[in-house]
Design a protein around this motif. Structure first.
Motif, PDB file in Angstrom:
ATOM      1  N   GLY A 425       0.565  -1.366  -0.008  1.00  8.89           N
ATOM      2  CA  GLY A 425       0.036  -0.122  -0.121  1.00  8.89           C
ATOM      3  C   GLY A 425       0.907   1.226   0.020  1.00  8.89           C
ATOM      4  N   THR A 426       0.212   2.504   0.019  1.00  7.08           N
ATOM      5  CA  THR A 426       0.810   3.522   0.050  1.00  7.08           C
ATOM      6  C   THR A 426      -0.114   4.653   0.682  1.00  7.08           C
ATOM      7  OG1 THR A 426       1.373   5.632  -1.593  1.00  7.08           O
ATOM      8  CG2 THR A 426      -0.118   3.535  -2.364  1.00  7.08           C
ATOM      9  N   PRO A 427       0.493   5.726   0.990  1.00  5.77           N
ATOM     10  CA  PRO A 427      -0.409   6.824   1.533  1.00  5.77           C
ATOM     11  C   PRO A 427      -1.324   7.553   0.468  1.00  5.77           C
ATOM     12  CG  PRO A 427       1.623   7.382   2.417  1.00  5.77           C
ATOM     13  CD  PRO A 427       1.899   6.231   1.248  1.00  5.77           C
ATOM     14  N   ALA A 428      -1.205   7.102  -0.763  1.00  7.53           N
ATOM     15  CA  ALA A 428      -2.243   7.481  -1.716  1.00  7.53           C
ATOM     16  C   ALA A 428      -3.408   7.249  -1.426  1.00  7.53           C
ATOM     17  CB  ALA A 428      -1.554   7.122  -3.212  1.00  7.53           C
ATOM     18  N   GLU A 467       0.111   1.137  -5.014  1.00  5.30           N
ATOM     19  CA  GLU A 467       1.335   1.449  -5.009  1.00  5.30           C
ATOM     20  C   GLU A 467       1.771   1.559  -6.769  1.00  5.30           C
ATOM     21  OE1 GLU A 467       3.812  -1.776  -3.841  1.00  5.30           O
ATOM     22  OE2 GLU A 467       2.986  -1.573  -1.682  1.00  5.30           O
ATOM     23  N   ARG A 468       1.192   0.818  -7.553  1.00  4.69           N
ATOM     24  CA  ARG A 468       1.499   1.111  -8.987  1.00  4.69           C
ATOM     25  C   ARG A 468       0.882   2.297  -9.528  1.00  4.69           C
ATOM     26  NH1 ARG A 468       0.835  -4.648  -8.942  1.00  4.69           N
ATOM     27  NH2 ARG A 468      -1.425  -4.407  -9.366  1.00  4.69           N
ATOM     28  N   ALA A 469      -0.430   2.450  -8.892  1.00  6.03           N
ATOM     29  CA  ALA A 469      -1.246   3.933  -9.318  1.00  6.03           C
ATOM     30  C   ALA A 469      -0.280   5.107  -9.057  1.00  6.03           C
ATOM     31  CB  ALA A 469      -2.399   4.110  -8.960  1.00  6.03           C
ATOM     32  N   ALA A 470       0.166   5.076  -7.589  1.00  2.85           N
ATOM     33  CA  ALA A 470       1.184   6.128  -7.240  1.00  2.85           C
ATOM     34  C   ALA A 470       2.381   6.444  -7.960  1.00  2.85           C
ATOM     35  CB  ALA A 470       1.456   5.928  -5.761  1.00  2.85           C
ATOM     36  N   LYS A 471       2.930   5.303  -8.480  1.00  5.11           N
ATOM     37  CA  LYS A 471       4.083   5.170  -9.161  1.00  5.11           C
ATOM     38  C   LYS A 471       3.886   5.763 -10.660  1.00  5.11           C
ATOM     39  CE  LYS A 471       8.100   2.501 -10.755  1.00  5.11           C
ATOM     40  NZ  LYS A 471       8.488   0.959 -10.807  1.00  5.11           N
ATOM     41  N   THR A 475       2.684  10.395  -7.763  1.00  4.25           N
ATOM     42  CA  THR A 475       1.969  11.387  -6.745  1.00  4.25           C
ATOM     43  C   THR A 475       1.647  10.523  -5.703  1.00  4.25           C
ATOM     44  OG1 THR A 475       0.720  12.931  -6.023  1.00  4.25           O
ATOM     45  CG2 THR A 475      -0.055  11.514  -8.105  1.00  4.25           C
ATOM     46  N   VAL A 476       1.528  10.600  -4.390  1.00  2.00           N
ATOM     47  CA  VAL A 476       0.869  10.197  -3.541  1.00  2.00           C
ATOM     48  C   VAL A 476      -0.429  11.041  -2.998  1.00  2.00           C
ATOM     49  CG1 VAL A 476       2.671   8.512  -2.723  1.00  2.00           C
ATOM     50  CG2 VAL A 476       2.270  11.031  -1.506  1.00  2.00           C
ATOM     51  N   ASP A 483      -8.246   5.486 -10.417  1.00  2.32           N
ATOM     52  CA  ASP A 483      -6.788   5.049 -10.842  1.00  2.32           C
ATOM     53  C   ASP A 483      -6.172   3.738 -10.183  1.00  2.32           C
ATOM     54  OD1 ASP A 483      -6.472   7.657 -11.948  1.00  2.32           O
ATOM     55  OD2 ASP A 483      -6.141   8.535 -10.212  1.00  2.32           O
ATOM     56  N   VAL A 484      -6.759   3.458  -9.038  1.00  6.65           N
ATOM     57  CA  VAL A 484      -6.396   2.309  -8.328  1.00  6.65           C
ATOM     58  C   VAL A 484      -6.990   1.267  -9.130  1.00  6.65           C
ATOM     59  CG1 VAL A 484      -6.318   0.887  -6.338  1.00  6.65           C
ATOM     60  CG2 VAL A 484      -6.054   3.420  -6.134  1.00  6.65           C
ATOM     61  N   ILE A 485      -8.237   1.199  -9.633  1.00 10.00           N
ATOM     62  CA  ILE A 485      -8.975   0.110 -10.276  1.00 10.00           C
ATOM     63  C   ILE A 485      -8.315   0.076 -11.622  1.00 10.00           C
ATOM     64  CG2 ILE A 485     -11.334  -0.379 -11.529  1.00 10.00           C
ATOM     65  CD1 ILE A 485     -12.626   1.362  -9.397  1.00 10.00           C
TER      66      ILE A 485
END
Length: 492
Positions: A425-428, A467-471, A475-476, A483-485
């Protein structure tokens, strides 16, 4: 969180103390354990600096301090510029002897941390801290944090509860934590991940009883799709939610349904209030739509409608965007008592359930609960959000016979027996709509996996998708649920 932790065991402070006592009773000396810990600590310092950098060990009076003093001795003998700052006046006889030996060998000592150190090693408190650091200890912690040096904590950052991750007002903010034997649960829970930095597990050769394990990619594998198959092989999912009273509700419920479809469910039906036809008919293209009876903009309890949607469903998600309707509890209760598939209760479904959690004892179906820590507190008042204890989470799941994921930076997953920690996961993902995506993923996976396996896989892949979406977006801050979907396509 570094993926080197995947599959690692997690232990409580009490279990580690018991393991050390058992090893000593079997003939291992305390000095041998300290020497092994000191060696691991020294090796990590060497990886982070060279002989040109000044190193300071800030040591307490117990075994954590002994680890640091012994490590300083090893580095000094290797030609590194290692200095020591003892804190407090309650050193053990072993530590007094180590300090005397270091002074005889010419190691520098100081009573104040000044700028100029490349690395500061925090060895003040170990796993036994149970109160707010004060006086000289508080000053040392504050000076470590203000030093500008790379900070390496020995076992647990000083000022952090080793079991719950509760951070006292004076707490070392480490860049790296070298934790001995096993990951301490407090490094993962509460505020732990804000203070531990990168976690390195150092094996010092003792056996211990784990309280849980960190989920790895091998536990998150989905069954392969057969060349000859059809949508019925991959499950029918219903997502119940939506409310006119919540402006974002159509999006929340829709995202949960799309996440289920993206995660492999064969047929997904979005079940929403009939007063919201216009909001959904123009938007929903990837899933089926079913309109349920409503009143005053919210779902109305209707046994016939519920029986119809439950028939043939392998998994049902209830809660996204439902709002606080008067009939919410009746709907949740009916599903618990009458549905025979896998029921995932999230969001406003959990708020309804909190009115009477004991109804879970009357369940006819498999149940998965996915509360964040505040929602779990409403279900389980003895749970402390600031000082989360895994045993309380496990006991709740066992008492009611459910699978449970208590969501936070580290999500605790349990069926009441085994306990798992998800660190992907990520803070995003700290944004509205994220939980709805997880609910949809869980439902899809529950169509092809047993409940606990489905929940572990969903938590792991949800985090990786974030994580992939943020990368991808670099941005987080600006990552949305949609975006995650998009990234779920890689969750195989």
């Amino acid at each position: 969180m570094n993926d080197t932790l995947y599959g690692k065991s997690v232990a409580s402070a009490a279990n580690i103390r018991a393991a050390e006592e058992k090893a000593i009773a079997a003939g291992v000396t305390e000095d041998e354990l300290i020497d092994k810990a000191a060696t691991e600590l020294a090796e990590e310092v060497i990886r982070r600096t060279d002989k040109r950098g000044k190193i300071l060990f800030v040591t307490g009076g117990g075994n954590n301090g002994a680890d640091g003093l012994t490590s300083a001795k090893k580095l000094s003998e290797l030609g590194f510029s290692a200095a020591v700052m003892p804190v407090g006046d309650k050193n053990s006889p072993r530590n007094e002897e180590l300090i005397a030996g270091l002074k005889r060998s010419g190691v520098a000592f100081t009573d104040k941390i000044e700028r100029g150190y490349a690395v500061i090693v925090d060895c003040v408190f170990g796993i036994g801290l149970s109160r707010e650091p004060s006086g000289e200890y508080a000053r040392a912690i504050d000076e470590i944090n203000a030093s500008g040096a790379l900070v390496i904590a020995a076992d647990v950052p000083s000022g952090l509860d080793a079991d719950t991750g509760y951070a006292y007002s004076h707490c070392v903010r480490a860049d790296v934590t070298v934790t001995f034997t096993a990951v301490k649960s407090g490094l993962l829970l509460g505020e732990g991940r804000n203070y531990a930095g990168e976690i390195i597990v150092a094996n010092i050769g003792i056996d211990f009883e784990a309280t849980g394990r960190i989920i790895d990619e091998f536990e998150a594998v989905l069954p392969p799709r057969r060349p000859v198959s059809h949508k019925g092989n991959y499950g029918r999912v219903r997502v119940i939610g939506g409310s006119e009273c919540m402006p974002g509700a159509p999006l929340m419920c829709f995202e949960s349904a799309v996440a289920a479809s993206r995660s492999g469910a064969g047929l997904v039906t979005l079940c929403v209030p009939d007063c919201m036809k216009a909001a959904y008919q123009s938007r929903v293209t990837e899933t089926m739509l079913k309109f349920l009876p409503s009143e005053n903009g919210k779902l109305r309890f209707d046994e016939t409608a519920l029986a119809e949607l439950a028939d043939g469903a392998n998994a049902i998600v209830i809660g996204p965007g439902m709002g606080k309707g008067e009939d919410n509890y009746k709907i949740v209760e009916w599903l618990i008592r009458n549905y025979n598939g896998t029921l995932i209760i999230d969001a406003d479904g959990l708020n309804a359930l909190s009115l009477n959690p004991s109804v879970l004892l009357a369940k006819k179906c498999e149940i998965i609960l996915t509360p964040h820590v505040a929602e779990f507190r409403r279900l389980c008042p003895e749970f402390d959000v600031e000082k989360p204890r895994t045993e309380i989470i496990r006991t709740f799941a066992k008492r009611y016979g459910v699978c449970l994921a208590v969501k936070s930076a580290t999500t605790v997953v349990t069926d009441g027996e085994a306990v798992f920690f998800n660190v992907t996961g990520t803070p995003a993902l700290a944004k509205g709509g994220s939980g709805d995506v997880l609910g949809g993923m869980t439902a899809a996976f529950a169509c092809v996996l047993p409940p606990l396996a489905a929940l572990k896989a969903a938590c792991f892949h949800f985090g990786k998708s974030g994580e992939r979406a943020a990368k991808r977006l670099n941005t987080v801050t600006s990552v949305l649920a949609g975006d995650v979907i998009v990234e779920i396509k890689y969750a195989e």
